[in-house]
Design a protein around this motif. Sequence first.
Motif, short mmCIF file in Angstrom:
data_model
loop_
_atom_site.label_atom_id
_atom_site.label_comp_id
_atom_site.label_asym_id
_atom_site.label_seq_id
_atom_site.Cartn_x
_atom_site.Cartn_y
_atom_site.Cartn_z
N ARG A 79 0.89 -1.26 -0.23
CA ARG A 79 0.02 -0.06 0.07
C ARG A 79 0.93 1.26 0.01
O ARG A 79 1.96 1.51 0.72
CB ARG A 79 -1.02 0.12 1.12
CG ARG A 79 -1.91 0.97 1.28
CD ARG A 79 -2.88 0.89 2.31
NE ARG A 79 -3.93 -0.06 2.14
CZ ARG A 79 -4.74 -0.15 2.98
NH1 ARG A 79 -5.25 0.45 3.95
NH2 ARG A 79 -5.75 -0.98 2.61
N SER A 80 0.59 2.11 -0.91
CA SER A 80 1.58 3.16 -0.93
C SER A 80 0.65 4.55 -1.41
O SER A 80 -0.63 4.36 -1.71
CB SER A 80 2.27 3.25 -2.36
OG SER A 80 3.33 2.13 -2.32
N GLU A 92 -2.97 0.35 -3.62
CA GLU A 92 -2.38 -1.13 -3.28
C GLU A 92 -1.94 -1.76 -4.54
O GLU A 92 -2.73 -1.96 -5.64
CB GLU A 92 -3.61 -2.10 -2.58
CG GLU A 92 -3.88 -1.83 -1.20
CD GLU A 92 -4.97 -2.63 -0.85
OE1 GLU A 92 -5.23 -3.60 -1.25
OE2 GLU A 92 -5.25 -2.62 0.36
N CYS A 93 -0.73 -2.07 -4.57
CA CYS A 93 -0.01 -2.77 -5.55
C CYS A 93 -0.20 -4.34 -5.16
O CYS A 93 0.66 -4.69 -4.19
CB CYS A 93 1.36 -2.48 -6.11
SG CYS A 93 1.39 -0.86 -7.01
N THR A 98 -2.10 -6.61 -10.04
CA THR A 98 -3.19 -5.83 -10.10
C THR A 98 -2.80 -4.61 -9.36
O THR A 98 -2.13 -4.54 -8.13
CB THR A 98 -4.61 -6.68 -9.83
OG1 THR A 98 -4.25 -7.17 -8.42
CG2 THR A 98 -4.62 -7.53 -10.79
N VAL A 99 -3.70 -3.70 -9.32
CA VAL A 99 -3.92 -2.35 -8.66
C VAL A 99 -5.33 -2.14 -8.33
O VAL A 99 -6.06 -2.70 -8.81
CB VAL A 99 -3.20 -1.20 -9.63
CG1 VAL A 99 -4.33 -0.88 -10.74
CG2 VAL A 99 -3.16 0.15 -8.82
N TYR A 100 -5.17 -1.67 -6.92
CA TYR A 100 -6.62 -1.28 -6.37
C TYR A 100 -6.49 -0.13 -5.61
O TYR A 100 -5.40 0.45 -4.86
CB TYR A 100 -6.99 -2.28 -5.29
CG TYR A 100 -8.14 -1.97 -4.62
CD1 TYR A 100 -9.53 -2.17 -5.25
CD2 TYR A 100 -8.18 -1.82 -3.40
CE1 TYR A 100 -10.49 -1.82 -4.84
CE2 TYR A 100 -9.51 -1.42 -2.69
CZ TYR A 100 -10.78 -1.69 -3.39
OH TYR A 100 -11.93 -1.22 -2.66
N ALA A 124 -6.15 0.90 -12.90
CA ALA A 124 -7.24 1.86 -12.51
C ALA A 124 -7.40 3.11 -12.84
O ALA A 124 -6.41 3.70 -13.41
CB ALA A 124 -6.81 2.00 -10.70
N ARG A 125 -8.34 3.85 -12.73
CA ARG A 125 -8.73 4.92 -13.57
C ARG A 125 -9.34 6.07 -12.55
O ARG A 125 -10.42 5.49 -11.92
CB ARG A 125 -9.41 4.88 -14.80
CG ARG A 125 -8.77 4.30 -16.04
CD ARG A 125 -9.24 4.10 -17.23
NE ARG A 125 -8.71 3.19 -18.23
CZ ARG A 125 -8.60 1.89 -18.22
NH1 ARG A 125 -9.15 1.31 -17.37
NH2 ARG A 125 -7.75 1.58 -19.35
N LEU A 126 -9.08 7.07 -12.75
CA LEU A 126 -9.97 8.46 -12.15
C LEU A 126 -9.60 9.72 -12.91
O LEU A 126 -8.56 9.75 -13.62
CB LEU A 126 -9.40 8.44 -10.68
CG LEU A 126 -8.21 8.74 -10.23
CD1 LEU A 126 -7.81 10.37 -10.31
CD2 LEU A 126 -7.93 8.56 -8.63
#
Length: 161
Positions: A79-80, A92-93, A98-100, A124-126
């Motif tokens: 977690r970064s 979270e990597c 995967t990424v979350y 992931a997208r934002l």
Amino acid sequence: MRKWRSAAVTAAWVAVGTAAGALGAWQLASSDGGGAAHSRPLDEGAVRRALAATPSPPSPSPSSPDPKPSQSSKPATDRSSLRFTGGTATVECRGDGTVYLVSWSPADGFHIDDDVDRGPGAVARLEAEASDDDERDDLAYEIRCGAEGEPRARVVGDADD
């Protein structure tokens, strides 16, 4: 003598009442100026410290221990905190690549669009949208995990344009 005693008692009650009122007003004034910790909003540094102090959920232990742990094994979840122009995100990597997106917060002058793809997935997208819609472009981000398990954000074309 009786009148004098009555006047002294009355004066004492007035003095005590005045002192209690002054003390209450002083406490209210000092707590409004930041004396009460619960009444102040957290600044960015305090938010980061609080997020860093939040423990990650423990990863499940394997049913049988690995006889030879490999030197290159990555933790199940890393977690970064990731900072980008439109804000910050806790990412979270995961060990499977995967990424979350755990959480996100906009920078001053931006808000994060409701249409967030938080994963888990390869990407992931934002989108960080400028609060003053006319002066700055919206910033759409793709967030991926690098080879070493560190999150990286890159600006991509805005899907709404």
